[in-house]
Design a protein around this motif. Structure first.
Motif, PDB file in Angstrom:
ATOM      1  N   ASN A 122       0.813  -1.222   0.000  1.00  0.00           N
ATOM      2  CA  ASN A 122       0.000   0.000   0.000  1.00  0.00           C
ATOM      3  C   ASN A 122       0.847   1.272   0.000  1.00  0.00           C
ATOM      4  N   GLN A 123       2.129   1.145  -0.395  1.00  0.00           N
ATOM      5  CA  GLN A 123       3.033   2.289  -0.477  1.00  0.00           C
ATOM      6  C   GLN A 123       3.436   2.543  -1.926  1.00  0.00           C
ATOM      7  N   ASP A 124       4.020   3.721  -2.156  1.00  0.00           N
ATOM      8  CA  ASP A 124       4.481   4.102  -3.491  1.00  0.00           C
ATOM      9  C   ASP A 124       5.559   3.127  -3.960  1.00  0.00           C
ATOM     10  N   ASP A 167      -0.829   2.910 -10.063  1.00  0.00           N
ATOM     11  CA  ASP A 167      -1.474   4.219 -10.182  1.00  0.00           C
ATOM     12  C   ASP A 167      -0.377   5.269 -10.328  1.00  0.00           C
ATOM     13  N   THR A 169      -0.419   8.406 -10.134  1.00  0.00           N
ATOM     14  CA  THR A 169      -0.504   9.543  -9.212  1.00  0.00           C
ATOM     15  C   THR A 169       0.051   9.185  -7.839  1.00  0.00           C
ATOM     16  N   THR A 170      -0.349   8.026  -7.318  1.00  0.00           N
ATOM     17  CA  THR A 170       0.062   7.635  -5.970  1.00  0.00           C
ATOM     18  C   THR A 170       1.227   6.650  -5.963  1.00  0.00           C
ATOM     19  N   VAL A 172       0.849   3.500  -6.009  1.00  0.00           N
ATOM     20  CA  VAL A 172       0.376   2.298  -5.320  1.00  0.00           C
ATOM     21  C   VAL A 172      -0.248   1.348  -6.340  1.00  0.00           C
ATOM     22  N   ASN A 174      -2.801  -0.827  -8.032  1.00  0.00           N
ATOM     23  CA  ASN A 174      -4.253  -0.713  -8.026  1.00  0.00           C
ATOM     24  C   ASN A 174      -4.833  -1.669  -9.065  1.00  0.00           C
TER      25      ASN A 174
END
Length: 201
Positions: A122-124, A167, A169-170, A172, A174
């Motif tokens: 759940n991290q970049d 993703d 942008t983040t 993460v 997805n």
């Protein structure tokens, strides 16, 4: 004085050359694409092999110590083990049925020499090679050293980031990767059985 004549290629010759180049490109490009997939598969298999060797080494040290210790020393780092099985569980936990995402990351980072860059799922993950996640109870069952069956073993999953949808942008993954993520490649580690295997979905 004689004039020298310059002669170029005819239109037919140019068309023939273009057709030949097109045929070569059509056969070569898929091979180059397969080389990338093959390299990613080989990378996963190589890391899985290293992890399996390190897990066996930890277990061997635990056996040599007489199965009495809840940890072993590996390259100056104390690695905890589940005394029911003797396989590594991280730096703080000692149970193959109470693993966490962080414990799975600790196993990867501390028993592998020069572990590939990795982050929790759940991290970049844009600058990482692996995404780490623990799946509660997904490891099935195993037998302890005294033969007792234990169910609901946890499973550490190390997904190769390049095989996940990220993703932009983040950074993460997805959706969050699991054992059924389409196209995913990675490594499974079961801290109750010591089994390490690579997978390609």
């Amino acid at each position: 004085m004689t004039k020298s004549r310059q002669q170029g290629f005819s239109l037919i010759e140019l068309v023939i050359v273009i057709v030949i180049l097109g045929i070569l490109a059509a056969t070569a490009i898929p091979r180059f694409l397969n080389v990338t997939d093959d390299a990613e598969d080989a990378s996963v298999d190589g890391v899985a092999g290293g992890l399996a060797t390190a897990v066996s080494f930890v277990r061997s040290q635990w056996e040599v110590s007489g199965r009495n210790n809840s940890s072993v020393m590996l390259d100056g780092t104390t690695i905890n083990v589940d005394t029911r099985f003797g396989f590594p569980t991280g730096l703080t936990l000692t149970s193959a049925t109470a693993m966490t995402n962080n414990a799975c990351k600790e196993v990867f980072d501390n028993i592998l020499q020069s572990a590939p860059r990795n982050v929790l799922f759940n991290q970049d993950a844009r600058s990482a090679r692996y995404s780490v996640r623990m799946l509660d109870g997904a490891g099935g069952s195993g037998n302890t050293v005294d033969g007792t069956a234990v169910t609901n073993l946890d499973l550490c999953v190390y997904h190769q980031v390049s095989s996940l949808a990220i993703d932009q942008t983040t950074g993460v993954a997805n959706p969050a990767p699991d054992l059924s993520t389409t196209g995913a490649k990675g490594i499974l580690y079961n801290p109750g059985t010591g089994r390490v295997e690579s997978f390609i979905n």
